[in-house]
Design an enzyme around this catalytic site. Structure first.
Site, PDB file in Angstrom:
ATOM      1  N   HIS A  57       0.837  -0.578   0.287  1.00  0.00           N
ATOM      2  CA  HIS A  57       0.328  -0.487   0.761  1.00  0.00           C
ATOM      3  C   HIS A  57       1.511   1.306  -0.015  1.00  0.00           C
ATOM      4  O   HIS A  57       1.123   1.628   1.143  1.00  0.00           O
ATOM      5  CB  HIS A  57      -0.835   0.645   1.300  1.00  0.00           C
ATOM      6  CG  HIS A  57      -1.259  -1.293   1.654  1.00  0.00           C
ATOM      7  ND1 HIS A  57      -2.523  -1.931   1.075  1.00  0.00           N
ATOM      8  CD2 HIS A  57      -1.879  -2.170   2.481  1.00  0.00           C
ATOM      9  CE1 HIS A  57      -2.943  -2.654   0.940  1.00  0.00           C
ATOM     10  NE2 HIS A  57      -2.836  -2.597   2.218  1.00  0.00           N
ATOM     11  N   ARG A 210     -15.094  -9.313   4.837  1.00  0.00           N
ATOM     12  CA  ARG A 210     -15.720  -8.410   5.711  1.00  0.00           C
ATOM     13  C   ARG A 210     -15.235  -6.934   4.651  1.00  0.00           C
ATOM     14  O   ARG A 210     -16.545  -6.629   4.816  1.00  0.00           O
ATOM     15  CB  ARG A 210     -14.127  -7.398   6.134  1.00  0.00           C
ATOM     16  CG  ARG A 210     -13.737  -8.639   7.782  1.00  0.00           C
ATOM     17  CD  ARG A 210     -12.640  -7.079   8.590  1.00  0.00           C
ATOM     18  NE  ARG A 210     -11.627  -7.407   8.458  1.00  0.00           N
ATOM     19  CZ  ARG A 210     -11.483  -6.307   7.268  1.00  0.00           C
ATOM     20  NH1 ARG A 210     -12.031  -4.977   7.561  1.00  0.00           N
ATOM     21  NH2 ARG A 210      -9.972  -6.467   7.104  1.00  0.00           N
ATOM     22  N   HIS A 232      -7.334 -10.086   1.347  1.00  0.00           N
ATOM     23  CA  HIS A 232      -6.706 -10.105   2.858  1.00  0.00           C
ATOM     24  C   HIS A 232      -8.012 -11.622   3.619  1.00  0.00           C
ATOM     25  O   HIS A 232      -8.486 -11.346   3.129  1.00  0.00           O
ATOM     26  CB  HIS A 232      -6.759  -8.865   3.314  1.00  0.00           C
ATOM     27  CG  HIS A 232      -6.083  -7.146   3.162  1.00  0.00           C
ATOM     28  ND1 HIS A 232      -6.141  -6.269   2.686  1.00  0.00           N
ATOM     29  CD2 HIS A 232      -4.940  -7.571   2.780  1.00  0.00           C
ATOM     30  CE1 HIS A 232      -5.640  -5.313   2.914  1.00  0.00           C
ATOM     31  NE2 HIS A 232      -4.404  -6.505   2.851  1.00  0.00           N
ATOM     32  N   HIS A 269      -1.724 -12.646   4.556  1.00  0.00           N
ATOM     33  CA  HIS A 269      -1.302 -12.379   5.360  1.00  0.00           C
ATOM     34  C   HIS A 269      -2.303 -13.803   6.300  1.00  0.00           C
ATOM     35  O   HIS A 269      -3.334 -13.493   7.219  1.00  0.00           O
ATOM     36  CB  HIS A 269      -2.494 -10.990   6.370  1.00  0.00           C
ATOM     37  CG  HIS A 269      -2.489  -9.543   6.654  1.00  0.00           C
ATOM     38  ND1 HIS A 269      -0.570  -9.718   6.195  1.00  0.00           N
ATOM     39  CD2 HIS A 269      -2.632  -8.428   5.791  1.00  0.00           C
ATOM     40  CE1 HIS A 269      -0.426  -8.448   6.139  1.00  0.00           C
ATOM     41  NE2 HIS A 269      -1.538  -7.848   5.323  1.00  0.00           N
ATOM     42  N   ASP A 320       3.891  -4.377   2.497  1.00  0.00           N
ATOM     43  CA  ASP A 320       2.462  -4.249   2.928  1.00  0.00           C
ATOM     44  C   ASP A 320       2.157  -1.939   3.460  1.00  0.00           C
ATOM     45  O   ASP A 320       2.412  -1.541   2.601  1.00  0.00           O
ATOM     46  CB  ASP A 320       2.364  -5.022   4.021  1.00  0.00           C
ATOM     47  CG  ASP A 320       0.652  -4.657   4.596  1.00  0.00           C
ATOM     48  OD1 ASP A 320       0.303  -4.234   4.309  1.00  0.00           O
ATOM     49  OD2 ASP A 320       0.458  -5.383   5.270  1.00  0.00           O
TER      50      ASP A 320
END
Length: 454
Positions: A57, A210, A232, A269, A320
């Site tokens: 990111h 999510r 993720h 992850h 990351d």
């Protein structure tokens, strides 16, 4: 045609001395061990296949050092995330590009030849799309072009604040897309790729279980057609419990039961897995995208490394949050996290052998696979993603060839890197990126302007 002469090279078949490498159109076209250099060759000490940084990111690099103050109560990933949301409120397209260019330059100077940019910053601060939907993706691509790094761009579908299609929070509005708008953005990003070298790619990235829904995941995967898919998956215990409560299974378990996961996938992850989930994930051929420095910084926890390797699992590493960009630190932190958990040594190797070689070569192959990149090993026909290191550096000079990767991973710093080629583009020479001065100047100006608004 570009030629490189190396005193020592780690070819796909093992170490070779006095090797001359010819590169044309970004690929290795000739390997000649036990030969002599020729006038005009780029001469280096030790030549290795370069790693891919499979998860970045880029914009978060500008936050490094700003979130290490403990707040009242127990600080966690979730308080860090709130600070990140406030930070993104003020980022402009010019600043996004300047930050990404610095990040990619630092990656190349650390020995990475390519990057997977997991890109979820899409819109204006109020959530309204830019006139050109891919404005910020375009800026990432401009930064890749400026630095010469090999890019796999991964636009992110981010639709919800939590399992059960919870509405986005105010800090997430710059990220948000429904499936229809995301597919339009994805198609535009694929079109924009034409301005980059042929080795660059576009993949797809449902952010997490999510931030998507099962129905949306089906639709967006149908729109993918080809290219890598990153997600993720199980970074935090809270995430695992929320997914289990909302979808009826743990994240890795649910994904493997409901989606056709194969070797084009990278599960970022995959930290909190049972042994059975670990075995099942390894069997799919999907890459475990590990970001040990960030995972340590955020208190995520250690990966189930020994079980995964024992099952023949494939892994790669990424930086990351980019709080620290260091190839050697990522690899050694991965191994040290296993040692601290298990109260043991030399964990990340199946059976007997060099831990450094297992980590380095495993991450080289796994990172290339995760980015859909024809590299990861040093062989004719492969992309010329290469890194040269100085084996005469004090951290390495006492080691044999068979010990060299152990020294690189556990005893050296990234300063041993002298040269880096990304698909034959020679952008790091004598340890320094050829555009460093301008990139750093642009970054400093961007940060001055950004900090004035915070």
């Amino acid at each position: 045609m570009v030629a490189i002469f190396a005193k020592r090279a780690l070819l796909s078949g093992g170490w070779a001395s006095n090797t001359r490498v010819e590169v044309e159109d970004g690929r290795i076209v000739s390997l000649q061990p036990a030969t002599a250099g020729q006038p005009g060759d780029v001469c280096v000490d030790t030549l290795l296949p370069a790693l891919a940084n499979l998860h970045s990111h880029a914009f978060q690099r500008a936050m490094a050092g700003m979130t290490e103050y403990r707040l009242a109560g127990r600080d966690s990933f979730w308080t860090w995330r709130d600070l990140m949301y406030r930070f993104t409120k003020h980022l402009t397209p010019d600043q996004v590009q300047a930050i990404a260019a610095l990040v990619y330059m630092e990656m190349q100077e650390a020995g990475y030849a390519s990057v997977g940019e997991f890109h979820y910053l899409h819109h204006q601060p109020d959530g309204k799309p830019y006139d050109r939907l891919t404005e910020l993706s375009d800026r990432i691509m401009e930064a890749a072009f400026e630095t010469g790094i090999g890019l796999t761009h991964l636009p992110v579908l981010y639709s919800y604040a939590g399992v059960g299609e919870k509405p986005l929070e105010p800090g997430q509005t710059r990220f948000g897309n429904n499936v229809d708008r995301f597919c339009k953005l994805f198609d535009q990003a694929r079109d924009a790729l034409g301005g980059l070298p042929d080795d660059c790619r576009v993949g797809i990235a449902p952010h997490s279980l999510r931030a998507t829904s099962p129905a949306d995941l089906v639709r967006v995967l149908a729109a993918r057609r080809d290219g890598p898919c990153h997600i993720h998956i199980a970074e935090q215990p809270k995430e695992v419990s929320e997914v289990q409560a909302g979808l009826g299974a743990r994240p890795v378990e649910w994904l493997l039961d409901n989606v056709q996961v194969d070797d084009s996938w990278c599960l970022i992850h995959a930290t909190h897995m049972t042994d059975q989930e670990t075995l099942d994930m390894a069997a799919t051929g999907a890459v475990a995208g590990l970001c040990p420095v960030t995972e340590a910084n955020l208190g995520d926890g250690p990966f189930n490394g020994a079980v995964f390797l024992g099952a023949g699992g494939t892994f790669g590493v990424g930086s990351d949050s980019n709080v620290l960009i260091s190839l050697t630190e990522e690899l050694r932190t991965l191994e040290y996290s296993q040692r601290l958990r298990d109260l043991s040594r030399n964990v990340m190797v199946a059976g007997e052998g060099s831990v450094g070689k297992t980590l380095y070569c495993g991450a080289a192959m796994g990172g290339a696979k995760a980015l859909g990149r024809d590299s990861g090993e040093f062989a004719v026909g492969k992309l010329a993603d290469l890194v040269a290191i100085d084996s005469q550096n004090p951290a390495l000079c006492a080691l044999t060839s068979e010990q060299l990767l152990d020294g690189l991973v556990f005893a050296a710093k990234d300063q041993v890197v002298t040269d880096v080629w990304s698909a034959g583009r020679h952008r790091v020479s004598e340890g320094r990126h050829i555009a460093r001065d301008q990139i750093v100047s642009n970054y400093r100006q961007a940060m001055t302007d950004l900090l004035a608004k915070l």
